[in-house]
Design an enzyme around this catalytic site. Structure first.
Site, mmCIF file in Angstrom:
data_model
loop_
_atom_site.group_PDB
_atom_site.id
_atom_site.type_symbol
_atom_site.label_atom_id
_atom_site.label_comp_id
_atom_site.label_asym_id
_atom_site.label_seq_id
_atom_site.Cartn_x
_atom_site.Cartn_y
_atom_site.Cartn_z
ATOM 1 N N ARG A 173 23.843 16.082 -52.979
ATOM 2 C CA ARG A 173 24.417 15.635 -51.706
ATOM 3 C C ARG A 173 25.666 16.444 -51.371
ATOM 4 O O ARG A 173 26.333 16.986 -52.254
ATOM 5 C CB ARG A 173 24.758 14.143 -51.723
ATOM 6 C CG ARG A 173 25.939 13.748 -52.622
ATOM 7 C CD ARG A 173 27.275 13.678 -51.911
ATOM 8 N NE ARG A 173 28.387 13.497 -52.827
ATOM 9 C CZ ARG A 173 29.065 14.484 -53.387
ATOM 10 N NH1 ARG A 173 28.752 15.739 -53.159
ATOM 11 N NH2 ARG A 173 30.067 14.246 -54.223
ATOM 12 N N GLU A 224 36.317 11.210 -47.433
ATOM 13 C CA GLU A 224 36.452 11.588 -48.858
ATOM 14 C C GLU A 224 37.456 10.701 -49.572
ATOM 15 O O GLU A 224 38.532 10.415 -49.031
ATOM 16 C CB GLU A 224 36.905 13.054 -48.923
ATOM 17 C CG GLU A 224 36.390 13.781 -50.127
ATOM 18 C CD GLU A 224 34.875 13.962 -50.088
ATOM 19 O OE1 GLU A 224 34.158 13.124 -50.688
ATOM 20 O OE2 GLU A 224 34.416 14.920 -49.461
ATOM 21 N N HIS A 225 37.077 10.324 -50.779
ATOM 22 C CA HIS A 225 37.897 9.419 -51.599
ATOM 23 C C HIS A 225 38.156 8.099 -50.865
ATOM 24 O O HIS A 225 39.228 7.509 -50.985
ATOM 25 C CB HIS A 225 39.214 10.088 -52.030
ATOM 26 C CG HIS A 225 38.990 11.108 -53.127
ATOM 27 N ND1 HIS A 225 38.893 10.756 -54.445
ATOM 28 C CD2 HIS A 225 38.789 12.444 -53.069
ATOM 29 C CE1 HIS A 225 38.661 11.844 -55.170
ATOM 30 N NE2 HIS A 225 38.588 12.886 -54.359
ATOM 31 N N ASP A 281 35.268 5.860 -50.659
ATOM 32 C CA ASP A 281 34.223 4.887 -51.058
ATOM 33 C C ASP A 281 34.790 3.802 -51.969
ATOM 34 O O ASP A 281 34.490 2.622 -51.804
ATOM 35 C CB ASP A 281 32.966 5.564 -51.635
ATOM 36 C CG ASP A 281 33.173 6.409 -52.875
ATOM 37 O OD1 ASP A 281 34.348 6.658 -53.252
ATOM 38 O OD2 ASP A 281 32.160 6.829 -53.484
ATOM 39 N N GLY A 307 27.842 20.682 -62.082
ATOM 40 C CA GLY A 307 29.300 20.859 -62.129
ATOM 41 C C GLY A 307 29.879 21.519 -60.897
ATOM 42 O O GLY A 307 31.006 21.990 -60.905
ATOM 43 N N ASP A 325 27.636 8.747 -53.947
ATOM 44 C CA ASP A 325 26.679 9.759 -54.388
ATOM 45 C C ASP A 325 25.296 9.155 -54.638
ATOM 46 O O ASP A 325 24.276 9.684 -54.196
ATOM 47 C CB ASP A 325 27.183 10.438 -55.672
ATOM 48 C CG ASP A 325 28.558 11.049 -55.480
ATOM 49 O OD1 ASP A 325 28.980 11.190 -54.315
ATOM 50 O OD2 ASP A 325 29.217 11.364 -56.486
ATOM 51 N N TYR A 335 40.602 11.805 -61.347
ATOM 52 C CA TYR A 335 39.869 10.948 -60.416
ATOM 53 C C TYR A 335 40.256 9.485 -60.645
ATOM 54 O O TYR A 335 40.587 8.757 -59.704
ATOM 55 C CB TYR A 335 38.361 11.162 -60.608
ATOM 56 C CG TYR A 335 37.492 10.359 -59.677
ATOM 57 C CD1 TYR A 335 37.151 10.841 -58.414
ATOM 58 C CD2 TYR A 335 36.991 9.112 -60.054
ATOM 59 C CE1 TYR A 335 36.356 10.099 -57.552
ATOM 60 C CE2 TYR A 335 36.192 8.368 -59.208
ATOM 61 C CZ TYR A 335 35.872 8.871 -57.959
ATOM 62 O OH TYR A 335 35.077 8.125 -57.115
HETATM 63 C C1 GLA Z 1 32.921 11.780 -56.374
HETATM 64 C C2 GLA Z 1 32.530 10.341 -56.644
HETATM 65 C C3 GLA Z 1 32.270 9.583 -55.343
HETATM 66 C C4 GLA Z 1 33.432 9.751 -54.356
HETATM 67 C C5 GLA Z 1 33.839 11.224 -54.241
HETATM 68 C C6 GLA Z 1 35.071 11.421 -53.407
HETATM 69 O O1 GLA Z 1 31.851 12.483 -55.811
HETATM 70 O O2 GLA Z 1 31.380 10.291 -57.450
HETATM 71 O O3 GLA Z 1 32.028 8.228 -55.595
HETATM 72 O O4 GLA Z 1 34.521 8.952 -54.737
HETATM 73 O O5 GLA Z 1 34.041 11.821 -55.505
HETATM 74 O O6 GLA Z 1 34.840 11.073 -52.082
#
Ligand code: GLA
Length: 388
Positions: free
Chosen positions: A32, A38-39, A41, A129, A179, A229
């Site tokens: 995907r 972004e960041h 979810d 990765g 994801d 993260y």
């Molecule tokens: C990674 C995580 C997702 C999301 C993104 C940032 O891909 O697996 O759940 O938090 O980072 O948007």
């Protein structure tokens, strides 16, 4: 139904339908790319990912015993044997690619599924990765394969959540739901506007005759397991606590302005990203729907700046890609995509000029960094499914 497939402990509400029980078949699960959101979810917010054409393929053959043999030509440990008679522990395959499929097998076993022996050969056109969700593709692909082996299907939402849990418990990454939902619910030609609080979804059409999606790999290995993260997640929780809300989703920009002055610097900047990203995601979808590609592109540039300065998850190479994209005619917008700290950038470009745009990206990136970037154009692809 034969009892070796699903035993009496199965939870009925998780079974959508009984599917054909198969002995030899293949599953394809896409990666995907996230267009924007972004960041957000894990802050109960909105995301707009799409499934992409590069994918993982699982060729499955049933075995007469109770071993699951996983093999791949992509890893240093090319073959892993799993005894399906014993309970799987997160520590069993910690740090290995096998942690993802094992986490899924453990989750399905917990539901009472009795998984028959099988050989699963894994191959991929999706780089690992690179921040394109190869782990979610492997998880959802595995769950889809086991569904066919067992002849039962989960509700797709339950499947995505089970895969997310596998990633939390077996890979140690406290990811959100984006994801696994993108890999499960991908639809050709559409991005998915997912509300991560209610889990409601709207498929947003992408006008492929007018705009193309270009993915540019920075060449910097992306890893979410190294703690940054999880740290961002904790900082958002801390900001929400200090602001007196259940999650940062609960604030709009004007409320945030009123309340945020008292926050420590880190919490102030992290929460500003989440609040402004929410507004940008809505503006991006509106721009796509009115075919205003420039306005959509500006949302992407705004997102990148916010991820770079407020959220601090970009890196020099991604910043360089985004900067040089501004000089290329026919690029509407560009931003880092996914968790960050390396990985990929995504650009929205004029579908009629893709050849020249690719050449310019390549030439400019090589001139400034000495690196030949790997890039590809992709259409929005369907989610994980049985292909034969
Ligand atoms: C990674 C995580 C997702 C999301 C993104 C940032 O891909 O697996 O759940 O938090 O980072 O948007």
């Amino acid at each position: 139904m034969q009892d070796h497939r699903v035993n009496s402990r199965r939870e009925r509400h998780l079974v959508l339908e009984e599917a054909a029980h198969r002995e030899r078949f293949s599953v394809v699960a896409p990666g995907r790319v996230n267009l924007i959101g972004e960041h957000t979810d894990y802050n109960d917010g909105l995301v707009l990912p799409m499934a992409i054409e590069p994918h993982i393929r699982l060729d499955v053959a049933a075995r007469a015993d109770r071993w699951m043999v996983l093999s791949t030509d992509r890893a240093r440990t090319p073959e892993v044997w799993i005894d399906l008679e014993r309970s799987l522990m997160a520590a069993d395959h910690a740090g290995s690619w096998a942690a993802y499929p094992c986490g899924v097998v453990a989750g399905l076993t917990r539901l009472g599924w009795e998984i028959p022996g099988c050989h699963v050969r894994i191959s991929a056109t999706l780089p690992a990765g690179a921040g394109l969700s190869s782990s979610a593709a492997l998880e959802v692909g595995m769950a889809t394969a086991v569904e066919s082996l067992c002849g039962v299907r989960l509700e797709p939402e339950e499947k995505a959540l089970l895969c997310q849990r596998a990633e939390h418990e077996f890979a140690g990454v406290p990811c959100g739901i984006m994801d696994q939902f993108a890999v499960t619910f991908g639809t050709a030609g559409h991005a998915i506007l997912l509300d991560c609080r209610t889990r409601s979804m709207r498929h947003v059409p992408l006008a492929a005759e007018a705009v193309a999606v270009l993915v540019i790999q920075s060449g910097v290995k992306h890893s979410l397991a190294d703690g940054e993260y999880a740290k961002r997640r904790a900082e958002c929780q801390s900001a929400a606590r200090l602001l007196g809300v259940a999650s940062l989703r609960d604030l709009d920009a004007s409320q945030w302005h009123r309340l945020a002055q008292s926050l420590p610097d880190v919490e102030r900047r992290r929460s500003r990203h989440v609040v402004t990203e929410h507004a940008r995601t809505l503006a991006f979808v509106a721009a796509l729907e009115s075919r205003d590609w420039r306005a959509a592109g500006e949302c992407m540039y705004g997102s990148h700046a916010s991820l770079r300065h407020d959220y601090e998850v970009s890196c020099a190479e991604l910043d360089e890609i985004v900067e040089l994209s501004r000089e290329i005619d026919g690029v509407f917008g560009c931003r880092m995509t996914g968790g960050g700290f390396g990985g990929c950038a995504v650009a929205l470009v004029d579908a009629g000029q893709t050849g020249r745009i690719l050449d310019e990206f390549r030439g400019r990136y090589r001139r400034t960094t000495g690196i030949d970037p790997t890039m590809f154009l992709t259409r929005a692809a369907p989610g994980a499914s049985l292909v034969s």
